[in-house]
Write a protein that holds these residues in place. Sequence first.
Motif, mmCIF file in Angstrom:
data_model
loop_
_atom_site.group_PDB
_atom_site.id
_atom_site.type_symbol
_atom_site.label_atom_id
_atom_site.label_comp_id
_atom_site.label_asym_id
_atom_site.label_seq_id
_atom_site.Cartn_x
_atom_site.Cartn_y
_atom_site.Cartn_z
ATOM 1 N N GLN A 171 -9.392 -8.668 -8.744
ATOM 2 C CA GLN A 171 -8.436 -7.975 -7.746
ATOM 3 C C GLN A 171 -7.193 -7.801 -8.815
ATOM 4 O O GLN A 171 -6.956 -8.511 -9.781
ATOM 5 C CB GLN A 171 -7.943 -9.011 -6.595
ATOM 6 N N TRP A 172 -6.587 -6.588 -8.422
ATOM 7 C CA TRP A 172 -5.061 -6.280 -9.148
ATOM 8 C C TRP A 172 -4.121 -6.019 -8.251
ATOM 9 O O TRP A 172 -4.205 -5.695 -7.181
ATOM 10 C CB TRP A 172 -5.341 -4.663 -9.843
ATOM 11 N N LYS A 230 -12.835 2.591 -9.938
ATOM 12 C CA LYS A 230 -12.069 3.184 -8.838
ATOM 13 C C LYS A 230 -10.849 3.529 -9.462
ATOM 14 O O LYS A 230 -10.233 3.206 -10.562
ATOM 15 C CB LYS A 230 -11.948 1.763 -7.808
ATOM 16 N N LYS A 231 -10.493 4.638 -8.547
ATOM 17 C CA LYS A 231 -9.298 5.372 -9.040
ATOM 18 C C LYS A 231 -8.347 5.419 -7.815
ATOM 19 O O LYS A 231 -8.525 5.624 -6.573
ATOM 20 C CB LYS A 231 -9.468 6.780 -9.579
ATOM 21 N N GLN A 232 -7.025 5.367 -8.202
ATOM 22 C CA GLN A 232 -5.990 5.614 -6.932
ATOM 23 C C GLN A 232 -5.047 6.421 -7.743
ATOM 24 O O GLN A 232 -4.036 5.862 -8.731
ATOM 25 C CB GLN A 232 -5.273 4.141 -6.959
ATOM 26 N N THR A 256 -8.202 -11.225 -0.120
ATOM 27 C CA THR A 256 -6.946 -10.357 -0.657
ATOM 28 C C THR A 256 -5.813 -11.105 -0.025
ATOM 29 O O THR A 256 -5.941 -11.562 1.041
ATOM 30 C CB THR A 256 -7.124 -8.911 -0.616
ATOM 31 N N LEU A 294 -3.477 -3.949 -4.969
ATOM 32 C CA LEU A 294 -3.877 -2.667 -5.161
ATOM 33 C C LEU A 294 -5.271 -2.478 -4.955
ATOM 34 O O LEU A 294 -5.655 -1.533 -4.116
ATOM 35 C CB LEU A 294 -3.515 -2.553 -6.771
ATOM 36 N N ILE A 295 -6.170 -3.432 -5.535
ATOM 37 C CA ILE A 295 -7.503 -2.869 -5.427
ATOM 38 C C ILE A 295 -8.373 -4.129 -5.826
ATOM 39 O O ILE A 295 -8.201 -5.152 -6.345
ATOM 40 C CB ILE A 295 -8.031 -1.886 -6.383
ATOM 41 N N GLN A 296 -9.547 -4.081 -5.170
ATOM 42 C CA GLN A 296 -10.760 -5.129 -5.672
ATOM 43 C C GLN A 296 -11.956 -4.562 -6.018
ATOM 44 O O GLN A 296 -12.470 -3.377 -5.468
ATOM 45 C CB GLN A 296 -10.924 -6.115 -4.186
ATOM 46 N N LEU A 297 -12.439 -5.092 -7.264
ATOM 47 C CA LEU A 297 -13.602 -4.579 -7.519
ATOM 48 C C LEU A 297 -14.685 -5.649 -7.583
ATOM 49 O O LEU A 297 -14.429 -6.760 -8.027
ATOM 50 C CB LEU A 297 -13.508 -4.014 -9.232
#
Lengths: 113, 114
Positions: free
Chosen positions: A33-34, A56-58, B102, A46-49
């Motif tokens: 995760q970021w 993935k792009k944002q 999360t 922000l995001i999870q991979l």
Amino acid sequence: GQQVMQIPQYQHVQEGEDFTTYCNSSTTLSNIQWYKQRPGGHPVFLIQLVKSGEVKKQKRLTFQFGEAKKNSSLHITATQTTDVGTYFCASGPRGGNTGKLIFGQGTTLQVKP
Amino acid sequence: DTAVSQTPKYLVTQMGNDKSIKCEQNLGHDTMYWYKQDSKKFLKIMFSYNNKELIINETVPNRFSPKSPDKAHLNLHINSLELGDSAVYFCASSVPQGGRETQYFGPGTRLLVL
């Protein structure tokens, strides 16, 4: 125990330049995760991979998860002053169900206008 | 309509005092956490509660005692404050997702021990 190493610790760039932060682990990660923390603020997800090799792009942000699921990167194209902050990677333990996250040390980004 | 809230936002106190920090979340999450962020921005988990039950208790001095009166609240009481306790304390919450939770963080409590 599981550790997540993040580099660099600090990065100063000129506005418009690109920026990358890297996250590495000696063990296979179940996910990465970021989070972003603005100065004086709190970490924001922000995001999870989760998949090997996932990208993935944002908008101007590109997130990658390594093929071996032991590393990840966050790349920002053409930085802006709004990108200033500390970026953290984090991961939960494999098979874990406690919600515990191990955070990297963070990369603090400064952008000069 | 704040999702995760903490009080107080700032706390300045003398060494040896006892203080409490409160956290509330209105997201309906079952799990809540306390994190400590030191001056180098390193984030370390301290405690986690799931539906009022303690599930994570990292190596934290027993001067720190969490309490969860219900699943929407998680408070942190600190006895005999020491200089090294100065840090930012973040509360967070999450829903169970099999190790892929999360975290939703509160705004933080900046504790300064003099």
